[in-house]
Design a protein around this motif. Sequence first.
Motif, mmCIF file in Angstrom:
data_model
loop_
_atom_site.group_PDB
_atom_site.id
_atom_site.type_symbol
_atom_site.label_atom_id
_atom_site.label_comp_id
_atom_site.label_asym_id
_atom_site.label_seq_id
_atom_site.Cartn_x
_atom_site.Cartn_y
_atom_site.Cartn_z
ATOM 1 N N ARG A 91 -10.256 3.332 1.296
ATOM 2 C CA ARG A 91 -10.683 1.955 1.593
ATOM 3 C C ARG A 91 -9.524 0.998 1.295
ATOM 4 N N LEU A 92 -9.042 0.350 2.337
ATOM 5 C CA LEU A 92 -7.959 -0.630 2.180
ATOM 6 C C LEU A 92 -8.590 -2.015 2.132
ATOM 7 N N LEU A 93 -8.203 -2.793 1.134
ATOM 8 C CA LEU A 93 -8.790 -4.134 1.014
ATOM 9 C C LEU A 93 -8.242 -5.006 2.144
ATOM 10 N N ALA A 94 -9.166 -5.729 2.811
ATOM 11 C CA ALA A 94 -8.791 -6.390 4.062
ATOM 12 C C ALA A 94 -8.363 -7.837 3.899
ATOM 13 N N ASN A 95 -8.804 -8.498 2.819
ATOM 14 C CA ASN A 95 -8.477 -9.923 2.654
ATOM 15 C C ASN A 95 -8.581 -10.310 1.179
ATOM 16 N N ASP A 96 -8.229 -11.573 0.875
ATOM 17 C CA ASP A 96 -8.204 -12.012 -0.526
ATOM 18 C C ASP A 96 -9.586 -11.933 -1.168
ATOM 19 N N GLY A 137 -3.702 -3.351 -1.352
ATOM 20 C CA GLY A 137 -4.100 -2.152 -2.097
ATOM 21 C C GLY A 137 -5.469 -1.657 -1.657
ATOM 22 N N GLY A 138 -6.054 -0.802 -2.492
ATOM 23 C CA GLY A 138 -7.356 -0.244 -2.133
ATOM 24 C C GLY A 138 -7.767 0.824 -3.114
ATOM 25 N N PHE A 139 -8.675 1.680 -2.686
ATOM 26 C CA PHE A 139 -9.162 2.753 -3.556
ATOM 27 C C PHE A 139 -9.661 3.898 -2.675
ATOM 28 N N GLN A 140 -9.855 5.042 -3.283
ATOM 29 C CA GLN A 140 -10.365 6.179 -2.523
ATOM 30 C C GLN A 140 -11.756 6.553 -3.011
ATOM 31 N N MET A 141 -12.661 6.860 -2.060
ATOM 32 C CA MET A 141 -14.032 7.249 -2.414
ATOM 33 C C MET A 141 -14.191 8.738 -2.132
ATOM 34 N N PRO A 142 -14.278 9.561 -3.184
ATOM 35 C CA PRO A 142 -14.422 10.995 -2.932
ATOM 36 C C PRO A 142 -15.821 11.359 -2.401
#
Length: 359
Positions: A91-96, A137-142
């Motif tokens: 998941r890539l964060l798309a905006n502020d 940035g972002g995070f990964q969801m397993p």
Amino acid sequence: MKIDTLIVGQGLAGSLLAWELIARGQRVLVVDRDEAVTSSKVAAGIVTPITGMRLAPTWRGEELWRYATAAYRRIETQTGQWLFRPIPIARLLANDKEALQWQKRLSQAAAELGEDRWPSGTVPLEIDTTIFHDQLGGFQMPGAGWLDVPGFLEATRQYLLERLAYAIGRVDAEEISVTYEGVQWKNIEAGRVIFCQGWEGNRNRFFDWVPFRNAKGQILDVECPGAAAEERIINRAGWLLPMGGGRFRAGATYEWETPDDEATSTTPEGREEVEAKLRGMLKVPFTVTGHRAAVRPVIRESRAMIGLHPSAELFERVGFFNGLGSKGVLNGPFFARQLAEHLVNGAPIEREVDLQKNF
Ligand SMILES: Cc1cc2nc3c(=O)[nH]c(=O)nc-3n(C[C@H](O)[C@H](O)[C@H](O)COP(=O)(O)OP(=O)(O)OC[C@H]3O[C@@H](n4cnc5c(N)ncnc54)[C@H](O)[C@@H]3O)c2cc1C
């Protein structure tokens, strides 16, 4: 022909209900119009544990996930086909706004679970920044997954055909007679009929009072050789689902209040909206190779609505399974089981999804 349950519609809802009823020893007949384009046939089939701009955990995500994975595994065993697989989502964060929301979630998790603990099982994200936009940035969801929905529908259809439990046809509610003993449709005598008609769920005389708020969605097939090595689902204001060999599916639009005759029509605006999502995600070029549209059946957000008709005159003979919205793959198995348990063993239906208690 005498059966226990006549099921109208073989989308995700009708198929999953059929599996649960057959597992309880019921004789079923599933009747479907066999259209080329339906919600289930167009669905991407993605299960996402953290959803939307609010980055909130999916409603009852863990519980529904546990049941869904077990149910799809059972169906795989019975059909001998590989249909469902866990697949992480980047998941890539798309905006502020999303970045701020994510910071809040991280602080909450640190306060509740301890330093360096991330929310809902997420882990730090590593991604190729020459291919994807990752400025925020972002995070990964397993704990995410993918169901090959058309494959599941076809495997189910074959399974039903082998048991003389499937027919192509259009069931008109006007042609169904309900008596104290059961229901009759053409030469079929059934103990009950359950309507699993998707977005057209209130286009029949029994359920015309159920308020739907359907959402049309358009998706694209794309080729993107530059991202061919990516095996995760990528999500950044839209999603990109790898299909192998540099081919992907991408989506989707949410369009409310679509006229019936445009339910499966693709539009240049829909294509442009999904392409814009892709440009926001990808730094490398892509080519569009396909474009489809269908309508998600929405009643209360994406929560199922199940149960028997509230009228005493229908003698518990007419039922409903619908409202899977954009989360049919996750919600479907759990609530199919709940409805089957209710129909066969009289088990209670939870208030939140009980058709009789919500309208
Ligand atoms: C673009 C898009 C992307 C999506 N992506 C995802 C996703 O990634 N993950 C996810 O979980 N969900 C997703 N969904 C949602 C998912 O598709 C739905 O939740 C699910 O398909 C609904 O299943 P259903 O069986 O209720 O309806 P449907 O799939 O519409 O099935 C209803 C069936 O009933 C038949 N029927 C209707 N009336 C009659 C009648 N009178 N007689 C006989 N047959 C009849 C229809 O022909 C149809 O086959 C997406 C949907 C769309 C449109």
